[in-house]
Scaffold this motif. Structure first.
Motif, short mmCIF file in Angstrom:
data_model
loop_
_atom_site.label_atom_id
_atom_site.label_comp_id
_atom_site.label_asym_id
_atom_site.label_seq_id
_atom_site.Cartn_x
_atom_site.Cartn_y
_atom_site.Cartn_z
N ALA A 1 -67.83 56.66 -38.43
CA ALA A 1 -68.63 55.55 -37.56
C ALA A 1 -67.83 55.29 -36.00
N PRO A 2 -68.55 55.09 -34.93
CA PRO A 2 -67.89 55.16 -33.54
C PRO A 2 -66.89 54.01 -33.51
N SER A 3 -65.77 54.20 -32.89
CA SER A 3 -64.74 53.31 -32.75
C SER A 3 -65.18 52.53 -31.40
N ALA A 4 -64.31 51.33 -31.07
CA ALA A 4 -64.38 50.61 -29.75
C ALA A 4 -64.28 51.59 -28.77
N TYR A 5 -63.21 52.61 -28.94
CA TYR A 5 -62.94 53.46 -27.65
C TYR A 5 -64.22 54.34 -27.50
N ASP A 6 -64.85 54.72 -28.70
CA ASP A 6 -66.22 55.58 -28.56
C ASP A 6 -66.91 54.90 -27.78
N LEU A 7 -67.25 53.74 -28.12
CA LEU A 7 -68.65 52.95 -27.47
C LEU A 7 -68.04 52.60 -26.01
N ALA A 8 -67.01 52.28 -25.66
CA ALA A 8 -66.40 51.92 -24.40
C ALA A 8 -66.70 53.34 -23.49
N GLY A 9 -66.32 54.47 -24.06
CA GLY A 9 -66.49 55.80 -23.31
C GLY A 9 -67.99 55.98 -23.06
N ALA A 10 -68.83 55.91 -24.07
CA ALA A 10 -70.34 56.20 -23.85
C ALA A 10 -70.63 55.14 -22.83
N GLY A 11 -70.17 54.08 -22.77
CA GLY A 11 -70.74 53.17 -21.45
C GLY A 11 -70.20 53.70 -20.39
N LEU A 12 -69.01 54.14 -20.05
CA LEU A 12 -68.47 54.43 -18.84
C LEU A 12 -69.18 55.74 -18.49
N VAL A 13 -69.56 56.82 -19.53
CA VAL A 13 -70.29 57.92 -18.99
C VAL A 13 -71.58 57.55 -18.40
N ILE A 14 -72.46 56.58 -19.31
CA ILE A 14 -73.58 56.19 -18.78
C ILE A 14 -73.49 55.51 -17.32
N ALA A 15 -72.71 54.84 -17.10
CA ALA A 15 -72.47 54.20 -15.70
C ALA A 15 -72.27 55.17 -14.52
N GLY A 16 -71.15 56.14 -15.11
CA GLY A 16 -70.92 57.23 -14.04
C GLY A 16 -72.12 58.09 -13.74
#
Length: 288
Positions: free
Chosen positions: A255-270
């Protein structure tokens, strides 16, 4: 432009699924397995070229060198480096280093616009966060840097070939050329044990890697690359760890961790920041 964005995003997401699916073939000899994967993909792509009536194109000496370099660096050495880096220090280090691909392509594509560079930096940060810095060693780092060179070469050495060959032929020629190269490495590293009859799960894994990750992702990437240019297209390499996260969740691996989800959000923002930049130089013209 819109088709290029969709194609690049899908291609890199599919590449990210490789990590989860590779678990199905983890017990198969590594280099023999890669040779099988590319052989199956090459057969499919060559059949497609025949069906579409795409004739064999004779390359100049310089174009032949580009194709050979693309295959050797972008397919063969890339795979060898990923395998060896993972053996030396686990998947986190090589995943983190490959997270810098957007920044590397933005720089390699010419003089990037500041907004594109900023977007690439945000994508790199997000990919690094999603992958996890982990623990590494000098040997693993050197192999990971080799993988980074291979990943950048996979795009940059294809650019001069795409206007003449198109996405399907570049994919077909490079995958076909990779088979004997990987077979030689397999014989040296694994001997005659490099090949054996795959089990049912291994057959499914190889089929997915050949059809989806190789044929599908290669075609989508090489179709999108001329439309977007290397800098903007490279932003979507940040979706590789996102694809890995989603695959792990779907397959029940993790299951994705909070760091995984935060990283995915940064990728989309970038990606969104980078796509608003004016690109320089102009993208390579699509094959006519």
């Amino acid at each position: 432009m819109r088709n290029g964005i969709a194609g690049a995003a899908t291609a890199m997401f599919l590449v990210g699924t490789l990590a989860g699916v590779s678990g199905l073939i983890g017990s198969y000899p590594v280099y023999g397995g890669q040779a099988v994967r590319y052989l199956a993909a090459a057969v499919i792509l060559l059949v497609i070229t025949r069906v579409l009536g795409l004739r064999f194109v004779r390359l100049t000496r310089r174009e032949t060198l580009y194709l050979g370099g693309l295959t050797l660096l972008g397919l063969v050495i890339f795979n060898v480096c990923v395998v060896e880096s993972t053996k030396a220090s686990g998947p986190a280090l090589v995943g983190t280093v490959l997270g810098t691909v957007p920044l590397a392509l933005a720089l390699a594509g010419g003089r990037p616009a500041p907004r594109l560079l900023a977007g690439a930096a945000v994508v790199v940060a997000g990919a690094t966060l999603a992958t996890g810095l982990g623990s590494g060693n000098p040997t693993g780092l050197l192999w990971a840097l080799g993988a980074l060179v291979g990943e950048v070469s996979f795009s940059m050495l294809a650019i001069p070939l795409l206007p003449k060959l198109g996405a399907i032929r570049v994919s077909a020629y490079s995958t076909a050329l990779a088979v004997p190269m990987l077979a030689v490495i397999g014989l040296v590293k694994e001997g005659t044990a490099m090949l054996r009859t795959p089990t049912a799960p291994e057959t499914l894994g190889f089929s997915y890697l050949a059809v989806v990750v190789t044929v599908g992702a290669f075609f989508l990437w090489y179709t999108s690359l001329p439309k977007l240019g290397p800098g903007a297209a490279g932003l979507f390499a940040g979706l590789i760890p996102v694809g890995a996260i989603v695959t792990g969740l779907v397959l029940g691996i993790a299951a994705p961790s909070a760091y995984d989800l935060a990283g995915a959000g940064l990728v989309i923002a970038g990606i969104l920041v980078g796509l608003t930049a004016r690109r320089s130089p102009e993208p390579v013209p699509a094959p006519g």
